[in-house]
Write an enzyme that holds these catalytic residues in place. Structure first.
Site, PDB file in Angstrom:
ATOM      1  N   HIS A  16       0.364  -1.307   0.291  1.00  6.28           N
ATOM      2  CA  HIS A  16      -0.158   0.193   0.120  1.00  6.28           C
ATOM      3  C   HIS A  16       1.172   1.297   0.388  1.00  6.28           C
ATOM      4  CE1 HIS A  16      -0.355   0.653   4.971  1.00  6.28           C
ATOM      5  NE2 HIS A  16       0.765   0.244   4.620  1.00  6.28           N
ATOM      6  N   CYS A  24       5.734   6.564   4.103  1.00  4.96           N
ATOM      7  CA  CYS A  24       5.448   5.912   3.966  1.00  4.96           C
ATOM      8  C   CYS A  24       4.206   5.815   2.627  1.00  4.96           C
ATOM      9  CB  CYS A  24       3.701   4.934   5.481  1.00  4.96           C
ATOM     10  SG  CYS A  24       4.492   4.496   6.522  1.00  4.96           S
ATOM     11  N   HIS A  67      -2.092 -10.793  -0.909  1.00  3.17           N
ATOM     12  CA  HIS A  67      -0.921 -10.696  -2.525  1.00  3.17           C
ATOM     13  C   HIS A  67      -1.974  -9.532  -3.180  1.00  3.17           C
ATOM     14  CE1 HIS A  67       1.266 -13.584  -0.562  1.00  3.17           C
ATOM     15  NE2 HIS A  67       2.535 -14.360  -1.486  1.00  3.17           N
ATOM     16  N   GLU A 140       0.474  -4.421  11.357  1.00  2.00           N
ATOM     17  CA  GLU A 140       1.012  -3.615  10.159  1.00  2.00           C
ATOM     18  C   GLU A 140       2.845  -4.625  10.862  1.00  2.00           C
ATOM     19  OE1 GLU A 140       1.044  -0.034   9.287  1.00  2.00           O
ATOM     20  OE2 GLU A 140      -0.227  -0.038   8.295  1.00  2.00           O
TER      21      GLU A 140
END
Ligand SMILES: [Zn+2]
Length: 150
Positions: A16, A24, A67, A140
Site C-alpha cells: 500500500h 509510508c 498478495h 502491520e
C-alpha cells in the site's frame, strides 16, 4: 462470552501507499496479522459461534486482500483511473503508478491505514454476524496494532 481467532490462515501480505506521509508515501508492504473476536450469547450448541465456521468465513473475507496492492478509492490525493486491464494512480505528490488490474484491490475507504483496514474488515464480518459484537485487530508489524469493535 467471547471467542477469539488468529493465526496464519487469517493473515495476509499486501502492499500500500499512505498519502502525505514522509516514509509510508512510498509503495511498501506488510505481513498483516489479524485477531478477530466475537462476543455474544451462547447458542443452542453452547457456543458464541462455531470456531470452524467462523474461521472459514473470516478466511474467505481476508483472502481477497492477500498478495494485492491495496488502493483506497475515497482518497482525495489519489486520482485513480481504472479500465479492464490496468489501474493507474496519479497522486497530488506527482507520483504515477500503473498496475495490472488483477494485482490491485480497490477499497471504498479514505486510506489504507491499519485503523481503516480493521474497520473495513470488521464491517464485512459484521454483515454475516450482525448480532455479535465483533472486534478486528490488525497488526502491520508485531508492535503496531489497530482495532475496531462494534
Ligand atoms: Zn504501511
Amino acid at each position: 462470552m467471547k471467542i477469539q481467532i488468529s493465526g496464519d490462515k487469517i493473515s495476509f501480505s499486501a502492499a500500500h501507499i499512505l498519502s502525505n506521509h514522509d516514509k509510508c508515501s512510498r509503495l511498501h508492504g506488510h505481513n498483516y496479522r489479524l485477531r478477530v473476536e466475537a462476543e455474544g450469547q451462547l447458542n443452542v450448541k453452547k457456543m458464541v459461534v462455531d470456531f470452524g465456521e467462523f474461521k472459514t468465513k473470516v478466511r474467505n473475507i481476508v483472502k481477497q486482500f492477500d498478495h494485492r496492492i491495496l488502493v483506497p478509492s475515497q482518497n482525495k490525493e489519489f486520482n485513480i483511473i481504472s479500465d479492464e486491464r490496468e489501474v493507474k494512480i496519479l497522486t497530488t505528490e506527482n507520483k504515477y503508478y500503473r498496475f495490472p488490474k488483477d494485482d490491485v484491490l480497490i477499497l471504498p475507504i479514505e486510506a489504507t491505514t491499519a485503523e481503516l483496514l480493521a474497520k473495513y474488515i470488521h464491517n464485512l464480518i459484521k454483515e454475516t454476524y450482525p448480532k455479535l459484537k465483533i472486534t478486528v485487530s490488525i497488526s502491520e508489524t508485531p508492535t503496531s496494532i489497530a482495532s475496531f469493535s462494534e
